[in-house]
Design a protein around this motif. Structure first.
Motif, PDB file in Angstrom:
ATOM      1  N   MET B 142       0.838  -1.190   0.000  1.00 34.30           N
ATOM      2  CA  MET B 142       0.000   0.000   0.000  1.00 34.30           C
ATOM      3  C   MET B 142       0.882   1.253   0.000  1.00 34.30           C
ATOM      4  N   PRO B 143       0.310   2.425  -0.341  1.00 32.70           N
ATOM      5  CA  PRO B 143       1.110   3.656  -0.297  1.00 32.70           C
ATOM      6  C   PRO B 143       1.658   3.896   1.109  1.00 32.70           C
ATOM      7  N   GLY B 159     -12.837  -1.340   0.437  1.00 27.99           N
ATOM      8  CA  GLY B 159     -11.639  -0.538   0.620  1.00 27.99           C
ATOM      9  C   GLY B 159     -11.942   0.848   1.149  1.00 27.99           C
ATOM     10  N   ILE B 160     -10.908   1.539   1.576  1.00 27.87           N
ATOM     11  CA  ILE B 160     -11.011   2.922   2.019  1.00 27.87           C
ATOM     12  C   ILE B 160     -10.058   3.733   1.162  1.00 27.87           C
ATOM     13  N   GLU B 161     -10.582   4.784   0.525  1.00 25.93           N
ATOM     14  CA  GLU B 161      -9.729   5.560  -0.366  1.00 25.93           C
ATOM     15  C   GLU B 161      -8.801   6.437   0.461  1.00 25.93           C
ATOM     16  N   PRO B 162      -7.535   6.450   0.130  1.00 27.77           N
ATOM     17  CA  PRO B 162      -6.582   7.231   0.919  1.00 27.77           C
ATOM     18  C   PRO B 162      -6.707   8.715   0.645  1.00 27.77           C
ATOM     19  N   ASN B 165      -3.764  10.919  -0.197  1.00 28.03           N
ATOM     20  CA  ASN B 165      -3.304  10.872  -1.576  1.00 28.03           C
ATOM     21  C   ASN B 165      -3.998  11.951  -2.399  1.00 28.03           C
ATOM     22  N   TYR B 166      -5.290  12.124  -2.173  1.00 28.78           N
ATOM     23  CA  TYR B 166      -6.001  13.174  -2.888  1.00 28.78           C
ATOM     24  C   TYR B 166      -5.449  14.548  -2.532  1.00 28.78           C
ATOM     25  N   LYS B 168      -2.644  15.391  -1.439  1.00 31.04           N
ATOM     26  CA  LYS B 168      -1.295  15.618  -1.950  1.00 31.04           C
ATOM     27  C   LYS B 168      -1.343  16.118  -3.390  1.00 31.04           C
TER      28      LYS B 168
END
Lengths: 170, 191
Positions: B142-143, B159-162, B165-166, B168
Motif C-alpha cells: 500500500m502507499p 476498501g477505504i480511499e486514501p 493521496n487526494y 497531496k
C-alpha cells in the motif's frame, strides 16, 4: 478555415485557435501509461496492423515532456497513483487523457483496497473507453473522438470539459 | 544423508520432541498433511532456528510468513504463521504463534532468516502486526501514508480511499455519489 492559393503553393487561413486545434488534433503524441493487459491492446494499436499513425498519433513518447495525450491503459493501484499523477503533471499543456478500459475508467471488477476506482479520481479524463480490454478499434475510436473534441473545444485543456464514453461503434 | 529423518513418523516424532522443549504444542494434522506446531510468541524464532539446525530435520527454507485475523472471537486476535521446507526430507512444517490486538508485536525472524524481511513487511502492511527486530519495517504493497490495514476483518471489503493521496495532488477528488453510504473507518489500535 480555408485553403488559399493555386499551383504555386497555398496557405491555410483562419482564426488562430482553429488552426492550433487543427494542428494539435492531427499530431497527438501519446504517452503510453501501460499498467496491465490493456497495454497489450495499446501496443497492437500502435503496431502495423491497426496503425495508429494513420491519425497522427504514432510517435509514442515515453517521456511525458514530449507527449500530448496520456493513454491510461490498465488497472491503476493506489501505490501507482502518485506516479501516474506526477507523470500527468509533467506533461506540457495542452494535455489530454484517454482512459482505456473499464479498470482505468471505473476500477472495473476490482472493487477493493488496492485499486483506484477510476483514474478520474486523480487525473481529468477526456475520453473513457469501454471494454476489458478494449479492442484496438475502440482505442482508435477514442482517439478520433478526442480529435473531434479538440476541434470543438470540449476538453479539460480548453476549459470546457465534456468527457465522452466510447465503445466500438462510437 | 543417512542421518536425515526420512519417514513421516520419524519427522513427526522429532518435531514433537523439539516442540516440548519450546513450550509448544503439536496441533492435529490438517488435511494437507503438514505438521503444525503452536508455540508461544517469545519462543517462535528459537523454535524455527532449532528446526533449521537439527541435523535430522533441517527445515532450512522459510517459505512464507503470513497471518490470520480472528476478529471478534474470544481469543488472541492474530495468528502469525510460518511455513518451512526441508530439502533433505522434502517435507514441510507449519509454525503458529499468536498475539493480541493491543500488543500486536512479534519477534522478527530477519536475524536468522533474511528472507523474512519482505514477508514480514507484507504482514505488517496488511494486518498491522509489528515485527520487533525487522530493520526495515515499512509498508510494501500500500502507499506509504496509507492509514489502514486492509486484510483485517473489520476493514470494509470495498476498501477505504486514501484521502491523503487526494490532498497531496491538489484536491481533484471526485465527490461521492449522492446518497452513497459512508465508508466505515477501519478500527486500528496499532500505529
Amino acid at each position: 478555415m480555408a485553403f488559399e492559393g493555386g499551383e504555386d503553393g497555398f496557405a491555410v487561413t483562419g482564426p488562430l485557435d482553429q488552426l492550433l486545434a487543427w494542428a494539435r488534433k492531427n499530431s497527438l503524441w501519446p504517452m503510453p501509461l501501460g499498467l496491465s493487459c490493456c497495454a497489450i491492446e495499446m501496443m497492437s494499436t500502435i503496431g502495423p496492423r491497426f496503425d495508429i499513425s494513420r491519425f497522427g498519433a504514432e510517435v509514442a513518447r515515453f517521456s511525458p515532456r514530449q507527449s500530448d495525450v496520456m493513454i491510461v491503459a490498465g488497472t491503476l493501484t493506489w501505490k501507482m497513483a502518485s506516479v501516474a499523477r506526477r507523470i500527468y503533471d509533467q506533461m506540457p499543456n495542452p494535455k489530454y487523457v484517454i482512459s482505456m478500459g473499464v479498470c482505468a475508467s471505473s476500477g472495473g471488477l476490482y472493487r477493493n483496497y488496492a485499486v483506484v476506482p477510476g483514474v478520474d479520481r486523480l487525473i481529468p479524463v477526456d475520453v473513457y473507453t469501454m471494454g476489458c480490454p478494449p479492442r484496438p478499434d475502440t482505442l482508435l475510436n477514442a482517439l478520433l473522438t478526442l480529435q473531434k473534441k479538440i476541434d470543438k473545444g470540449s476538453t479539460h485543456a480548453s476549459g470546457n470539459p465534456r468527457p465522452a464514453v466510447v465503445g466500438l461503434g462510437g | 544423508m543417512s542421518d536425515t529423518a526420512t519417514t513421516t513418523s520419524a519427522i513427526d516424532d522429532a518435531i514433537a520432541a523439539h516442540a516440548a522443549t519450546f513450550a509448544g504444542t503439536v496441533q492435529p494434522k490438517t488435511q494437507d498433511g503438514i505438521p503444525t506446531v503452536r508455540v508461544p510468541r517469545d519462543q517462535a524464532i528459537g523454535f524455527l532456528v532449532a528446526m533449521r539446525d537439527d541435523p535430522q530435520l533441517r527445515f532450512r527454507l522459510l517459505l512464507d510468513v503470513t497471518a490470520l485475523d480472528y476478529y471478534g472471537q474470544a481469543r488472541d486476535r492474530f495468528d502469525v504463521v510460518y511455513h518451512c521446507y526441508s530439502f533433505e526430507s522434502r517435507s514441510r512444517l507449519r509454525v503458529k504463534t499468536s498475539c493480541s490486538e493491543r500488543d500486536a508485536v512479534v519477534p522478527s525472524a530477519v536475524p536468522e532468516f533474511p528472507t523474512a524481511g519482505f514477508l514480514e513487511r507484507e504482514v505488517f502492511d496488511m494486518f498491522g502486526i509489528r515485527f520487533d527486530g525487522n530493520p526495515d519495517l515499512r509498508r510494501i504493497l500500500m502507499p506509504e501514508d496509507y492509514e489502514h490495514h486492509p486484510l483485517r476483518k473489520d476493514f470494509p471489503l470495498e476498501g477505504i480511499e486514501p484521502e491523503k493521496n487526494y490532498r497531496k495532488h491538489g484536491g481533484v477528488m471526485m465527490p461521492r455519489a449522492p446518497g452513497a453510504e459512508p465508508i466505515n473507518g477501519a478500527r486500528s489500535d496499532t500505529p
